[in-house]
Design an enzyme around this catalytic site. Structure first.
Site, PDB file in Angstrom:
ATOM      1  N   LEU A 158       0.827  -1.207   0.000  1.00 38.57           N
ATOM      2  CA  LEU A 158       0.000   0.000   0.000  1.00 38.57           C
ATOM      3  C   LEU A 158       0.858   1.252   0.000  1.00 38.57           C
ATOM      4  CD1 LEU A 158      -2.608   1.730   0.523  1.00 38.57           C
ATOM      5  CD2 LEU A 158      -2.220   1.295   2.962  1.00 38.57           C
ATOM      6  N   SER A 159       0.482   2.247  -0.803  1.00 38.78           N
ATOM      7  CA  SER A 159       1.072   3.582  -0.748  1.00 38.78           C
ATOM      8  C   SER A 159       2.575   3.527  -0.989  1.00 38.78           C
ATOM      9  CB  SER A 159       0.719   4.237   0.592  1.00 38.78           C
ATOM     10  OG  SER A 159       1.032   5.605   0.597  1.00 38.78           O
TER      11      SER A 159
END
Length: 331
Positions: A158-159
């Site tokens: 994620l991210s």
């Protein structure tokens, strides 16, 4: 050199946190999920190699896991840690059901003040260097310890973990069979702190060939099969602009020999649109999942036994289920 990179990261990650806190979607309104029970099966693994990136390694192996099983590497987002991401995204459930181990890597504050993987530092994303090499060593240790299948190793994040996922797919196409980038960025979008901000928001546009060249340059002599890629993004992501999803699709379709236009689209739960991109042989090599109205976070669906809703775990659709399914690991 590495110390200088860490100092440069301090300002970036401090400002990134301000961006995270300013989210206007579900993530900003909820408390962090209670993941203590689900993460209890994680084991800390020390001595997994030279570890030039100074990362920490955690691992989950279901009881009775047979030899030659797959491996999934999961990379958390900024301000998170390995147990939080492993549990919040629901990976234990799918590891138990699908019969695979999970390597949950962890960034440390000594490397990055907000525990973001350093996706924008060339010394941490290049093959054989920094955090990238540390992650590769975690895979090697797991294959050796569990007699796992080296041809079925996968990675997702994620991210900042999504940005690092893209870099690992570019730098180590010989290690990973497939990857899933969630709320992340194309590989090579930034090579400095200043560039990182432009990549995050509003995003940087390049031609598919230019993006593809950046990925190929990470291992220019490689001629083997490259990993398939899925890209997940919320349309209301104001931390990492959703334009990055389109740029990531451009990058990986170019690398994997697919057209820029989707060959098929399908509506999924949670306001999600899945688009498939096939190569010349008709194989789906890139998939895009756009979640309408979702902010910055990993899509989960607790009502289906998939993860835990909370900060940066957004109750929309079970991404882990679809990712595992795309990889042939159940789901």
């Amino acid at each position: 050199m590495r110390t200088a990179c860490r100092k440069a990261a301090l300002l970036l990650t401090a400002l990134t946190t301000l961006g995270l806190a300013a989210l206007s979607g579900t993530a900003a309104a909820v408390q962090p999920p209670d993941t203590s029970t689900a993460a209890a099966g994680l084991e800390r693994i020390d001595g997994f190699g030279s570890n030039p990136g100074a990362l920490s390694m955690y691992r989950y192996a279901p009881e009775g896991l047979p030899a030659h099983s797959p491996v999934v590497v999961a990379l958390h987002g900024c301000t998170q840690d390995a147990p939080t991401y492993f549990a919040g995204a629901g990976w234990q459930h799918f590891a138990d059901a699908g019969g695979f181990s999970v390597v949950a890597a962890q960034q440390e504050q000594g490397n990055n003040s907000n525990k973001c993987f350093n996706w924008f530092q060339p010394g941490d994303t290049a093959r054989g260097q920094g955090e990238a090499l540390s992650l590769k060593q975690m895979v090697d240790r797991t294959i050796a310890d569990l007699d796992a299948d080296p041809s079925r190793v996968y990675i997702t994040g994620l991210s900042a973990g999504g940005g690092m996922t893209a870099s690992m797919l570019a730098a180590y196409p010989d290690v990973f069979a497939a990857g899933a980038v969630i709320g992340g960025l194309p590989h090579g979008c930034a090579s400095s702190m200043v560039e990182a901000f432009s990549c995050m928001n509003p995003g940087v546009s390049k031609s598919a060939a230019a993006w593809g060249d950046l990925a190929r340059s990470s291992y220019p002599d490689y001629t083997g099969t490259r990993p398939k890629v899925s890209v997940w993004h919320g349309t209301a992501d104001y931390t990492v602009n959703s334009a990055n999803a389109g740029e990531s699709v451009k990058q990986w379709t170019n690398v994997l020999g697919a057209d820029q236009d989707a060959d098929a689209t399908e509506s999924l739960p949670g306001g999600t649109t899945r688009s498939d991109y096939t190569n010349g042989s008709g194989d789906v090599v890139v998939r895009s999942y756009l979640v309408q109205g979702m902010g910055h976070g990993t899509p989960v669906k607790p009502s289906e036994g998939c993860g835990t809703a909370g900060a940066y775990f957004l109750d929309t659709i079970c991404s882990s289920k679809y990712i595992a399914g795309d990889w042939g690991l159940g789901g």
